[in-house]
Design an enzyme around this catalytic site. Sequence first.
Site, PDB file in Angstrom:
ATOM      1  N   ASP A 102       0.840  -1.209   0.000  1.00 50.72           N
ATOM      2  CA  ASP A 102       0.000   0.000   0.000  1.00 50.72           C
ATOM      3  C   ASP A 102       0.871   1.255   0.000  1.00 50.72           C
ATOM      4  O   ASP A 102       1.944   1.260  -0.611  1.00 50.72           O
ATOM      5  CB  ASP A 102      -0.937  -0.034   1.210  1.00 50.72           C
ATOM      6  CG  ASP A 102      -2.310   0.543   0.907  1.00 50.72           C
ATOM      7  OD1 ASP A 102      -2.398   1.769   0.753  1.00 50.72           O
ATOM      8  OD2 ASP A 102      -3.278  -0.233   0.820  1.00 50.72           O
ATOM      9  N   HIS A 166      -3.865   6.019   3.367  1.00 50.65           N
ATOM     10  CA  HIS A 166      -4.574   4.817   2.947  1.00 50.65           C
ATOM     11  C   HIS A 166      -3.982   3.554   3.565  1.00 50.65           C
ATOM     12  O   HIS A 166      -4.700   2.709   4.104  1.00 50.65           O
ATOM     13  CB  HIS A 166      -4.553   4.726   1.426  1.00 50.65           C
ATOM     14  CG  HIS A 166      -5.427   3.659   0.852  1.00 50.65           C
ATOM     15  ND1 HIS A 166      -5.034   2.337   0.755  1.00 50.65           N
ATOM     16  CD2 HIS A 166      -6.673   3.715   0.345  1.00 50.65           C
ATOM     17  CE1 HIS A 166      -6.004   1.632   0.200  1.00 50.65           C
ATOM     18  NE2 HIS A 166      -7.018   2.436  -0.055  1.00 50.65           N
ATOM     19  N   SER A 328     -11.186  -1.125  -1.030  1.00 55.17           N
ATOM     20  CA  SER A 328      -9.960  -1.308  -0.247  1.00 55.17           C
ATOM     21  C   SER A 328     -10.299  -1.685   1.187  1.00 55.17           C
ATOM     22  O   SER A 328      -9.695  -2.600   1.773  1.00 55.17           O
ATOM     23  CB  SER A 328      -9.145  -0.015  -0.224  1.00 55.17           C
ATOM     24  OG  SER A 328      -8.731   0.363  -1.501  1.00 55.17           O
TER      25      SER A 328
END
Length: 462
Positions: A102, A166, A328
């Site tokens: 990520d 994120h 996600s």
Amino acid sequence: MSSRKLWIAAGCVGLVFFGGLGLYLYSTEPSPSRTQSSNKKDSNRLLENSFITSKTDKVEDEPSALFNDPAISQAWGLKKSDAARAWSVTKGSRDIVIAVIDTGIDIKHEDLASNLWRNPGETGKDSQGRDKATNGIDDDGNGFVDDVYGWNFVSNNNKLDDNHGHGTHIAGIIGAEAGNGKGITGIAPEVSLMVLKYYDPKVAGTDNLKNTVASIRYAVKMGANIINYSGGGTEFSQEEHDAIAEAEKKGILFVAAAGNERSNSDQHHYYPADYKLRNIISVTAIDPSTQVLASSNYGVETVDIAAPGQNILSCLPGNAYGYMTGTSQATAFVTGAAALVMAHKQSFKAEDVKKYILATGDAQTQLASKTRTSRQLNLYKSLTILDQGVSASGVIAVNTQNMKQFTADPNDKNSRATAAAEEGVDPNAREMSHFGRSLIDAMGGNKNRPTKLGTKQEGEGF
């Protein structure tokens, strides 16, 4: 004067005509975001379009009976997936290593620091008494210097700072620490999170696909059990496919986001989620009412299961917390579930874990046209069904005493009563038969993924 009026009238007609034509063309153009993403040099594997909807460094104090983490009851996805009962079976194990590919992770976050993977070859003292984590030497000879928690493939160093948020958010959903009186609780609150950074919004011109492949290979080399990947793109990559295939050979489960392109993945493929490999679980996102999000990809041939993905509360850099939405977030839920199953049944291979997660989800009619299994994730059932006399292959054991609590449709309260009322039929046997068929359906049965999804292999029932 009349001539001027005529020209004005003609201009108005032209404006209306061409304006309407433009509006029509715009409304009928298919998935512009997918088309545009394939034209950028560095967008072959873009980060999912998740964004922070709110952020705070403090969370409302609403402790649960099981853990004292303040915000646990604000996480609707935990209740939706029956997490509390699942934790009564297992909270996971730090022996289970999850590679989070990520944007990096805030390794100092109060809810994550204790659950980070630590490379045994880069911890402790070297022959000269120096700390291996900071001695500037590749102590374990894996080609990476001081890769204590993982590696940054964007800048090619061990600095894992999350400049986006994120990656930290995803890590929190998977494995935020439980019972520490801070923040939230992850799906698998006891786990080891390997940090692999493939994307950084502050670094322009990065080859995200190349970084993705390198991250997968690192996870394979360093012994990850599960890989969580929340990015993707429309381009097939043989190199990426082969890297995941190598992970499959090593028994590594690959949990991938179905994508946020608002499209049918059966028609417009999204990779790596759509590769025809047995170790991949493709996940789409649902809201509290079990509807697939309008932004999420779907597909009865290519998307395996649904999980909570709307306004999910999790960690953010700087000991902060906030909400994000997307496939996600749903992917992280399934990754956490896989970690719990692996911790509970350590002999299970990746494909066994996949079978059980898909087969034991809650059947939902609104998911029938959206996923291959028509099911949403149920953490508790993915664990307890293991102890109900059903093997990983779907074969039912002789001892069926505890199977009676399971029905053909976990949401149908009348299912058991109907079976019991049928003359001459043992209700336990009927329920086991239904579950066996359900498991076979989840495993794929005769419904193979289309061969055009990336390989020439045949006979793969996943």
